[in-house]
Design a protein around this motif. Sequence first.
Motif, PDB file in Angstrom:
ATOM      1  N   VAL A 140      38.810  27.845  37.574  1.00 20.01           N
ATOM      2  CA  VAL A 140      37.844  28.422  37.154  1.00 20.01           C
ATOM      3  C   VAL A 140      36.636  28.221  37.848  1.00 20.01           C
ATOM      4  CG1 VAL A 140      36.733  29.254  34.845  1.00 20.01           C
ATOM      5  CG2 VAL A 140      39.145  28.597  34.873  1.00 20.01           C
ATOM      6  N   ALA A 141      35.991  29.291  38.551  1.00 22.80           N
ATOM      7  CA  ALA A 141      34.843  29.295  39.126  1.00 22.80           C
ATOM      8  C   ALA A 141      33.678  29.258  38.285  1.00 22.80           C
ATOM      9  CB  ALA A 141      34.727  30.291  40.036  1.00 22.80           C
ATOM     10  N   PRO A 142      32.430  28.554  38.628  1.00 24.12           N
ATOM     11  CA  PRO A 142      31.392  28.463  37.809  1.00 24.12           C
ATOM     12  C   PRO A 142      31.018  29.844  37.046  1.00 24.12           C
ATOM     13  CG  PRO A 142      30.891  27.349  39.841  1.00 24.12           C
ATOM     14  CD  PRO A 142      32.219  27.984  39.852  1.00 24.12           C
ATOM     15  N   ASP A 143      31.470  30.910  37.635  1.00 25.36           N
ATOM     16  CA  ASP A 143      30.813  32.169  37.071  1.00 25.36           C
ATOM     17  C   ASP A 143      31.952  32.697  35.951  1.00 25.36           C
ATOM     18  OD1 ASP A 143      33.270  32.891  38.588  1.00 25.36           O
ATOM     19  OD2 ASP A 143      31.898  34.513  39.975  1.00 25.36           O
ATOM     20  N   GLY A 144      32.950  31.647  35.737  1.00 23.05           N
ATOM     21  CA  GLY A 144      34.077  31.879  34.511  1.00 23.05           C
ATOM     22  C   GLY A 144      35.327  32.743  35.181  1.00 23.05           C
ATOM     23  N   MET A 145      35.175  33.171  36.488  1.00 24.82           N
ATOM     24  CA  MET A 145      36.514  33.913  36.876  1.00 24.82           C
ATOM     25  C   MET A 145      37.543  33.025  37.294  1.00 24.82           C
ATOM     26  SD  MET A 145      35.403  36.930  36.612  1.00 24.82           S
ATOM     27  CE  MET A 145      33.919  37.595  36.414  1.00 24.82           C
ATOM     28  N   PRO A 146      38.864  33.274  36.915  1.00 25.24           N
ATOM     29  CA  PRO A 146      39.893  32.470  37.460  1.00 25.24           C
ATOM     30  C   PRO A 146      40.397  32.945  38.720  1.00 25.24           C
ATOM     31  CG  PRO A 146      40.629  34.176  35.801  1.00 25.24           C
ATOM     32  CD  PRO A 146      39.102  34.414  36.004  1.00 25.24           C
ATOM     33  N   LEU A 147      40.610  32.189  39.579  1.00 26.35           N
ATOM     34  CA  LEU A 147      40.848  32.439  40.902  1.00 26.35           C
ATOM     35  C   LEU A 147      42.313  31.973  41.374  1.00 26.35           C
ATOM     36  CD1 LEU A 147      37.741  30.701  42.582  1.00 26.35           C
ATOM     37  CD2 LEU A 147      37.892  32.944  41.763  1.00 26.35           C
ATOM     38  N   GLY A 148      42.965  31.359  40.666  1.00 27.05           N
ATOM     39  CA  GLY A 148      44.266  30.657  40.843  1.00 27.05           C
ATOM     40  C   GLY A 148      44.664  29.581  40.068  1.00 27.05           C
ATOM     41  N   THR A 149      45.399  28.627  40.622  1.00 27.11           N
ATOM     42  CA  THR A 149      45.709  27.337  39.801  1.00 27.11           C
ATOM     43  C   THR A 149      46.203  26.159  40.570  1.00 27.11           C
ATOM     44  OG1 THR A 149      48.242  27.719  39.851  1.00 27.11           O
ATOM     45  CG2 THR A 149      47.182  28.748  38.225  1.00 27.11           C
TER      46      THR A 149
END
Length: 353
Positions: A139-148
Amino acid sequence: MPSSPSELPEEPDRGTSGAVPAALPQNEFARLDSLRRYGILDTPPEQAFDDIAMIASALCDAPIAMVTLVDAERQWFKANRGLGDLRETPRELAFCSHAILEPDRVFEVNDALNDPRFATNPLVLGAPGIRFYAGAPLVAPDGMPLGTVCVVDRRPRQLCERERQGLASLARQAVAQLELRHIVADLTVQSTTDVLTGAWNRRAFDHRLRQEWNRHARAEASVGLLMVDVDRFKAFNDQHGHQAGDQALIEVVRRAQAPLRAIDFLARFGGEELVVILPNTPLVGAAEAAERVRQAVERATWSVQPLTVSIGVAADEPRLDSDPRALIARADRALYEAKARGRNRVCVFERWT
């Protein structure tokens, strides 16, 4: 009595592969923008991410562990332990596409064959034979899930709480590595970019010229160089002020860049001087490129007063034991000739005398 169609249980939608694709996150466009901001897709393996996958494998006693990123149509592996040279899979097959839909927890599939979302997935029925999956979202600092950060096993099982917390910690570390990598890249760009014009600066030019010189020496190919000087720029600054001069220089860079190829390298050499490296270009081709640049500036519409440029041209077939600064000296000499002959012209270096 048979059930009516409305009473039959709904079959999950299956992709062309037989897998059940995950729904797209509601913020999918913003999520992809966040992912691509890191510039990490399709980059070579890096030890920091390989270490995270190795620790995840050891922590969870799993034969397969990965650091994955979910792109628009694929799942790409930044690190991969246990799957050989495999670097990506279609997104519709990816367990991680389901995991990013719940970014606040570790997503766990205890037995894929007993889960209708995955029972017909080719990665379950065929190689690598996934039965168990657990993925902690990145989870990026902007709250977006990018992968795992995820682990996979070929037998049904479940994580204990210690393993689950450890996997989540590794996901946070992976995001920290992404952020660090992004900061370093930004600093590199800042240190090699001219603040005013956005062109490459002298430091970037020196580095690139050495690279191109060595590459052309190995390939036995010619490299061209343009030295570009804005005509009577000091007088322009004196008459209209430095703010107008700054804006004019920005516009000169934009106009000079327009007729160049994508592989050409334009930098601010200093003051009102620009320099252009022309890969795989002999003297005739370099002179033609210079004339296109000169015309692009001359024909521009200027808000204060028209500006022109003088250009010196040189080219050489480098040798590994020769000095690329000689090419700069030749182009500079040709530039001197262009200014001496009345400016707003292109001159080609021919000889020193």
